[in-house]
Design a protein around this motif. Structure first.
Motif, PDB file in Angstrom:
ATOM      1  N   THR A 193       0.738  -1.283  -0.043  1.00 19.68           N
ATOM      2  CA  THR A 193       0.207   0.402   0.391  1.00 19.68           C
ATOM      3  C   THR A 193       0.732   1.004  -0.310  1.00 19.68           C
ATOM      4  N   ALA A 194       0.674   2.429  -0.226  1.00 21.51           N
ATOM      5  CA  ALA A 194       0.582   4.086  -0.090  1.00 21.51           C
ATOM      6  C   ALA A 194       1.184   4.605   1.432  1.00 21.51           C
ATOM      7  N   LEU A 195       0.609   3.835   2.699  1.00 21.40           N
ATOM      8  CA  LEU A 195       0.262   4.218   3.345  1.00 21.40           C
ATOM      9  C   LEU A 195       1.573   5.185   4.080  1.00 21.40           C
ATOM     10  N   ASP A 196       2.489   4.025   3.744  1.00 19.84           N
ATOM     11  CA  ASP A 196       3.735   4.817   4.460  1.00 19.84           C
ATOM     12  C   ASP A 196       3.957   6.240   4.055  1.00 19.84           C
ATOM     13  N   LYS A 197       3.909   6.237   2.451  1.00 21.39           N
ATOM     14  CA  LYS A 197       4.350   7.008   1.588  1.00 21.39           C
ATOM     15  C   LYS A 197       3.892   8.921   1.990  1.00 21.39           C
ATOM     16  N   ASN A 198       2.133   7.820   2.222  1.00 23.59           N
ATOM     17  CA  ASN A 198       1.362   8.895   2.430  1.00 23.59           C
ATOM     18  C   ASN A 198       1.077  10.004   4.063  1.00 23.59           C
ATOM     19  N   MET A 199       1.658   8.684   4.568  1.00 22.24           N
ATOM     20  CA  MET A 199       2.275   9.452   6.055  1.00 22.24           C
ATOM     21  C   MET A 199       4.042  10.219   5.744  1.00 22.24           C
ATOM     22  N   ALA A 200       4.465  10.258   5.477  1.00 18.93           N
ATOM     23  CA  ALA A 200       5.872  10.481   5.196  1.00 18.93           C
ATOM     24  C   ALA A 200       4.579  12.253   4.029  1.00 18.93           C
ATOM     25  N   PHE A 201       4.682  11.755   3.734  1.00 19.10           N
ATOM     26  CA  PHE A 201       3.611  13.128   2.790  1.00 19.10           C
ATOM     27  C   PHE A 201       3.095  13.905   4.345  1.00 19.10           C
ATOM     28  N   ALA A 202       2.115  13.719   4.828  1.00 21.93           N
ATOM     29  CA  ALA A 202       1.643  14.106   5.669  1.00 21.93           C
ATOM     30  C   ALA A 202       2.314  15.075   7.042  1.00 21.93           C
ATOM     31  N   LYS A 203       3.620  14.554   7.136  1.00 27.73           N
ATOM     32  CA  LYS A 203       5.237  15.016   7.913  1.00 27.73           C
ATOM     33  C   LYS A 203       5.643  16.070   7.538  1.00 27.73           C
ATOM     34  N   THR A 204       5.641  15.156   6.596  1.00 25.63           N
ATOM     35  CA  THR A 204       6.518  16.950   5.152  1.00 25.63           C
ATOM     36  C   THR A 204       6.182  18.019   5.359  1.00 25.63           C
ATOM     37  N   TYR A 205       4.696  18.429   4.961  1.00 22.50           N
ATOM     38  CA  TYR A 205       3.448  19.520   4.773  1.00 22.50           C
ATOM     39  C   TYR A 205       2.720  19.272   6.248  1.00 22.50           C
ATOM     40  N   GLY A 206       3.240  19.086   7.470  1.00 24.36           N
ATOM     41  CA  GLY A 206       2.759  19.251   8.458  1.00 24.36           C
ATOM     42  C   GLY A 206       0.887  19.323   8.830  1.00 24.36           C
TER      43      GLY A 206
END
Length: 238
Positions: A193-206
């Protein structure tokens, strides 16, 4: 304890810097504030505010203000009285803005309605009550393409449900069955899944809460936004 200085007192303090000296002063203020606020608080940037002698400070994802010595911290909004313009609110919106092209549609659950001409990105947690409320409201939209990025931030069960939704034969149907109709997702949860990528994006963009919406101009709308406000925003993008 944080001390507060009246805006009137700050307006009366006028300080002039040359280019290099100005940058040095900002770095000194930043260092002074960081020292006083401690390592648990991240001072990202210090820059001159629209009011002489006042500096805009970005702490985390929030805007506060300080004086030239970094002695005082001011929490509140700066309003331009002549126009009624909320300068702080506008700057906060600019800081929260992203580049639409930074989003990767391959990591989202995509749903196209009508001609799909209007685009919207939604960051959602399957156990988020406000997300469920939003999804029910979004059913009223037509001629829209909605990209839903799952970010399981509330609990381990959120991660489990997210995986089950994304691993299903029809992720959109599984997601809507749960969010709108209350049908618990079932089945495998061991696919890629893309969950790890989505979580990383969320962290990067607050992105620290759900739901969070983004429009094609990069503007961010947090929370269960009213459908009238979404339509209004779409109209402004034409």
């Amino acid at each position: 304890m944080i001390k507060f200085l009246s805006t009137a007192a700050l307006i009366g303090a006028t300080i002039f810097f040359g280019g290099h000296a100005h940058a040095q002063a900002e770095q000194q203020i930043k260092a002074e504030l960081q020292k006083k606020l401690g390592s648990n608080v991240k001072v990202k940037n210090v820059a001159p505010a629209p009011i002489t002698g006042l500096y805009e400070v970005i702490v985390g994802n929030e805007i506060v203000y300080t004086d030239a010595s970094g002695k005082y911290l001011i929490q509140g909004e700066v309003i331009e009285l002549a126009t009624g313009k909320n300068i702080t609110e506008q700057r906060q919106a600019d800081l929260n803005r992203i580049k639409w092209t930074d989003l990767n549609p391959a990591n989202a659950i995509k749903n196209v309605r009508g001609n799909g001409s209007r685009q919207l990105a939604v960051f959602s947690d399957p156990n988020c009550g406000y997300c469920k409320r939003l999804e029910k409201s979004l059913q009223q939209l037509d001629n829209v393409t909605i990209y839903t990025y799952l970010i399981p931030i509330l609990s381990p069960d959120s991660a489990q449900k997210s995986k089950q939704i994304l691993c299903s034969a029809d992720p959109y149907k599984s997601y809507m069955d749960w969010m709108v109709n209350g049908v618990t997702p079932s089945g495998k949860s061991d696919c890629a899944t893309a969950l790890d990528k989505n979580m990383a994006f969320a962290k990067t963009y607050g992105i620290t809460g759900t739901p969070t919406l983004f429009f094609t101009d990069g503007s961010r709308f947090p929370g269960a936004v009213q459908i009238t406000d979404i339509e209004k925003k779409f109209s402004s993008l034409k």
